[in-house]
Design an enzyme around this catalytic site. Structure first.
Site, short mmCIF file in Angstrom:
data_model
loop_
_atom_site.label_atom_id
_atom_site.label_comp_id
_atom_site.label_asym_id
_atom_site.label_seq_id
_atom_site.Cartn_x
_atom_site.Cartn_y
_atom_site.Cartn_z
N HIS A 113 38.36 28.81 39.99
CA HIS A 113 38.50 29.94 38.96
C HIS A 113 39.99 29.48 38.24
CE1 HIS A 113 35.03 31.90 40.65
NE2 HIS A 113 35.12 32.76 39.85
N ASP A 114 40.49 28.76 38.55
CA ASP A 114 41.87 28.40 37.93
C ASP A 114 41.65 28.32 36.46
OD1 ASP A 114 44.44 26.84 38.78
OD2 ASP A 114 43.98 26.99 36.84
N CYS A 175 35.78 40.44 40.37
CA CYS A 175 34.69 39.66 40.22
C CYS A 175 34.32 38.80 41.63
CB CYS A 175 34.99 38.60 39.08
SG CYS A 175 35.17 39.32 37.28
N GLY A 181 41.02 31.37 48.60
CA GLY A 181 42.03 30.52 48.56
C GLY A 181 42.78 30.44 47.20
N TYR A 189 44.99 41.05 42.49
CA TYR A 189 44.78 42.44 42.28
C TYR A 189 43.47 42.96 42.08
CZ TYR A 189 43.39 42.45 37.59
OH TYR A 189 42.63 41.96 36.40
N TYR A 476 51.32 36.63 34.76
CA TYR A 476 50.73 36.63 36.22
C TYR A 476 50.16 35.21 36.40
CZ TYR A 476 47.32 37.73 39.78
OH TYR A 476 46.51 38.06 40.85
N TYR A 479 46.73 34.26 36.30
CA TYR A 479 46.12 34.09 34.97
C TYR A 479 47.06 32.79 34.46
CZ TYR A 479 43.64 38.65 35.10
OH TYR A 479 43.11 39.66 35.29
#
Ligand SMILES: Cc1cc2nc3c(=O)[nH]c(=O)nc-3n(C[C@H](O)[C@H](O)[C@H](O)COP(=O)(O)OP(=O)(O)OC[C@H]3O[C@@H](n4cnc5c(N)ncnc54)[C@H](O)[C@@H]3O)c2cc1C
Ligand SMILES: *[C@@H]1O[C@H](CO)[C@@H](O)[C@H](O)[C@H]1NC(C)=O
Ligand SMILES: *[C@@H]1O[C@H](CO)[C@@H](O)[C@H](O)[C@H]1NC(C)=O
Ligand SMILES: *[C@@H]1O[C@H](CO)[C@@H](O)[C@H](O)[C@H]1NC(C)=O
Ligand SMILES: *[C@@H]1O[C@H](CO)[C@@H](O)[C@H](O)[C@H]1NC(C)=O
Ligand SMILES: *[C@@H]1O[C@H](CO)[C@@H](O)[C@H](O)[C@H]1NC(C)=O
Ligand SMILES: *[C@@H]1O[C@H](CO)[C@@H](O)[C@H](O)[C@H]1NC(C)=O
Length: 537
Positions: A113-114, A175, A181, A189, A476, A479
């Site tokens: 998801h990076d 999600c 990882g 969060y 963050y 993100y």
């Protein structure tokens, strides 16, 4: 890890000793594949079964299976030379050793998801270690702890907890497709964070492989490294294989609601007011508001839709009086609320409501952030945005290129404000009222339009600068945003350059992260566009 995890660790340690690095004797082997296959031993599964080269027919499906942002799945996106999906820690050790030996960069992928695709894209020749086969979850209900491997997705973890107990949970993300990882590596969060802190605030041990192939746990790695891997960002220190966490108690019944208001329904006043109310709500409540442009149903005219959503640790009879006292303007009534178990609330917030719980195990499910290809940025807010300023903000959302833009405010406060800034690398604690997440999404076919959307979000981010944290402008790490600076390619990472994004993500914790990096990976093997740099020796 069905049996005791402790026997497992012991097995790993013995495995390490017997394998050791004597394999490095094969110094004449200049072929990466030969190097990998020289790591065989009759007691472990052969690595050759989990090596995918570009000419392998399943290479593409393995690569694409966990690409969660189609911005990084185009014909010109650089692809890995090899993907390894290790079945055993020795396969990970071998891949580290051989990548180092052959000058290949290593990228580590858990859930993929990076936001900048750093777990599966690199500008230099690279190899992916994909932890898809390292995803066991071991729940110890009696002691309320769990070992979870990095390659598990949050849904697999939640599902495993819910199978054992209705009143145990873990404070992780919304999600379910996000990987343990990367998520744990950057803080993490979610719905329970105002009550129990971030995921990293609840990690008590870890299993880690360093650049020399050593397998370390909390005791053997020491408290500084253990601190760094809990929020210092993935891909900088080594490979975390598994985490031991403290589970938390939740009531059997929780309550959720979502109320949406247009500008005609006083959305501006409500959003403005929300800023004063939400960060001060008790930790039992998660509160967020998302804003986007829509066509008003009445006249087909454009307006802004603000959706207030909440999760409450308790029943509706307690939530209503609380909200009526704190936020009467919202006008929350019983009919807006739904009671459910916490695991059902994961489906509710993941927008997969009414599906069977088994959807949590579906690794091919794609959570789309406003479109399969997207760009996201973040900010922190310490002072309320004046009501009049929202008019200016809405006008930006009326611009043509904002058709797929969304902005979310996520309330901080409660437990988040009680944990010291230096307790973990994640520094955005007391003093932050809420976090902003900005996203623009688009269909992959819209390559040309994508440039317009990217320009819009960058301009909007720049417009927002006067309303958000300034010194530094915080962001963050999970993100991830390459716009705020990346490490130089080629030569050794420049500390000055890295400290631009480093201070935004970590504030003064950046210095300690650099110290730990210098200790554990002084030659900067674990490296990407925003990895922590070592001090030059
Ligand atoms: C749809 C969506 C929803 C999200 N929801 C939330 C949310 O609710 N809360 C929140 O906090 N964040 C959320 N995020 C952000 C998410 O936490 C980060 O993107 C996180 O880094 C993803 O982890 P991953 O394992 O899925 O990603 P990956 O891309 O696999 O990894 C992310 C980074 O960590 C590194 N890494 C991965 N595994 C390891 C490992 N085992 N050891 C060392 N380094 C590793 C990678 O190399 C990469 O640099 C969301 C993201 C998306 C796309
Ligand atoms: C692709 O790679 C896998 C794993 O190494 C292997 O099992 C499979 O036989 C390969 N397929 C082809 C067509 O080479
Ligand atoms: C792929 O290439 C490697 C080395 O170039 C070769 O050994 C292997 O047999 C090839 N596999 C397939 C399926 O063509
Ligand atoms: C909006 O707020 C005003 C006063 O602030 C109130 O009179 C009006 O009824 C509200 N409108 C709606 C649709 O709630
Ligand atoms: C909103 O209205 C515009 C103009 O009438 C139209 O082009 C657009 O498709 C509509 N958008 C949605 C989401 O309905
Ligand atoms: C879920 O089911 C309920 C009752 O059948 C229905 O009212 C609701 O709209 C459904 N929600 C979704 C997201 O499909
Ligand atoms: C890297 O540094 C060396 C010596 O400092 C210099 O000669 C070389 O040109 C640099 N390379 C790049 C790509 O900047």
């Amino acid at each position: 890890m069905k049996s005791s995890h402790f026997s497992m660790s012991l097995f790993l340690l013995i495995g390490l000793v017997s394998l050791s690095w004597t394999i490095s004797a094969n110094a004449h082997d200049n072929n990466f594949l030969h190097c990998l296959s020289s790591f065989h031993s009759k007691d472990i599964p052969s690595i050759s079964k989990v090596i995918y080269m570009q000419n392998n027919s399943t290479y593409s499906s393995i690569l694409e299976s966990l690409i969660q942002n189609l911005r990084f799945s185009t014909p010109t996106t650089p692809k890995p030379l090899v993907i390894v999906t290790p079945l055993h820690t020795s396969h990970i050790q071998a891949t580290i050793f051989c990548s180092k030996k052959h000058g290949l960069q290593l990228r580590i992928r858990s859930g993929g998801h990076d936001f900048e695709g750093l777990s599966y894209v690199s500008e230099v020749p690279f190899v992916i270690v994909d932890l898809v086969n390292f995803r066991s979850v071991d729940i110890d209900v009696k002691n309320e702890v769990s070992w979870v491997q990095s390659g598990a997705i949050l849904g697999e973890f939640y599902h495993a907890i819910a199978q054992k107990s209705r009143t145990l949970s873990f404070p992780a993300g919304i999600c379910h497709t996000v990987g343990i990882g990367g998520y744990f590596s950057g803080g993490g969060y979610g719905l329970l964070f105002r009550k129990h802190g971030l995921a990293v605030d609840n990690i008590i041990d870890a299993q880690f492989i360093d650049v020399n192939g050593r397998i370390l746990d909390r005791k053997s790695m020491g408290e500084d490294l253990f601190w760094a891997i809990r929020g210092g960002g993935g891909g900088s220190f080594g490979i975390v294989i598994a985490w031991k966490v403290k589970l938390v108690s939740v009531p059997a019944t929780v309550t959720v609601f979502r109320i949406s208001k247009t500008l005609e329904q006083n959305a501006t006043k409500l959003v403005h007011r929300w800023q004063y109310v939400a960060p001060k709500l008790p930790g039992d409540i998660f509160s967020a508001v998302t804003m986007r442009r829509v066509n008003s149903s009445k006249h087909g005219q454009r307006t802004i839709l603000a959706s207030f959503s909440s999760f409450f640790l308790g029943g509706v009879h307690k939530l209503i009086p609380l909200m009526q006292e704190r936020f009467p303007e919202l006008g929350l009534v019983k009919e807006d609320c739904t009671e459910m178990s916490w695991i059902e609330s994961i489906l509710y917030f993941g927008q997969v409501q009414n599906k069977s719980l088994d959807i949590l195990l579906d690794r091919s499910y794609k959570t789309t952030l406003n479109g399969p290809a997207f760009k996201t940025k973040s900010d922190y807010v310490k002072k309320p945005i004046p009501e009049a300023a929202f008019e200016g903000i809405w006008s930006k959302f009326y611009e043509e290129d904002a058709e797929s833009a969304v902005m979310g405010f996520i309330a901080y406060g409660a437990k988040m404000a009680e944990i010291p800034e230096s307790a973990t690398p994640f520094p955005h604690r007391a003093g932050n009222m809420y976090k902003i997440a900005y996203t623009v999404g688009w269909q992959q076919e819209d390559q040309i339009k994508s440039q317009k959307y990217m320009r819009w979000i960058r301009k909007f981010y720049s417009f927002m600068s006067s309303f958000v944290a300034k010194s530094p402008r915080e962001a963050y790490i999970n993100y991830r945003d390459n716009d705020i600076g990346t490490n130089s390619k080629g030569n050794m990472t420049s500390y000055a350059q890295a400290s631009i994004w480093g201070r935004k993500y970590f504030k003064n914790n950046f210095d300690k992260l650099v110290f730990v990096k210098t200790m554990i990976d002084p030659d900067n093997f674990f490296k990407h566009e925003q990895s922590i740099p070592p001090l030059m020796s």
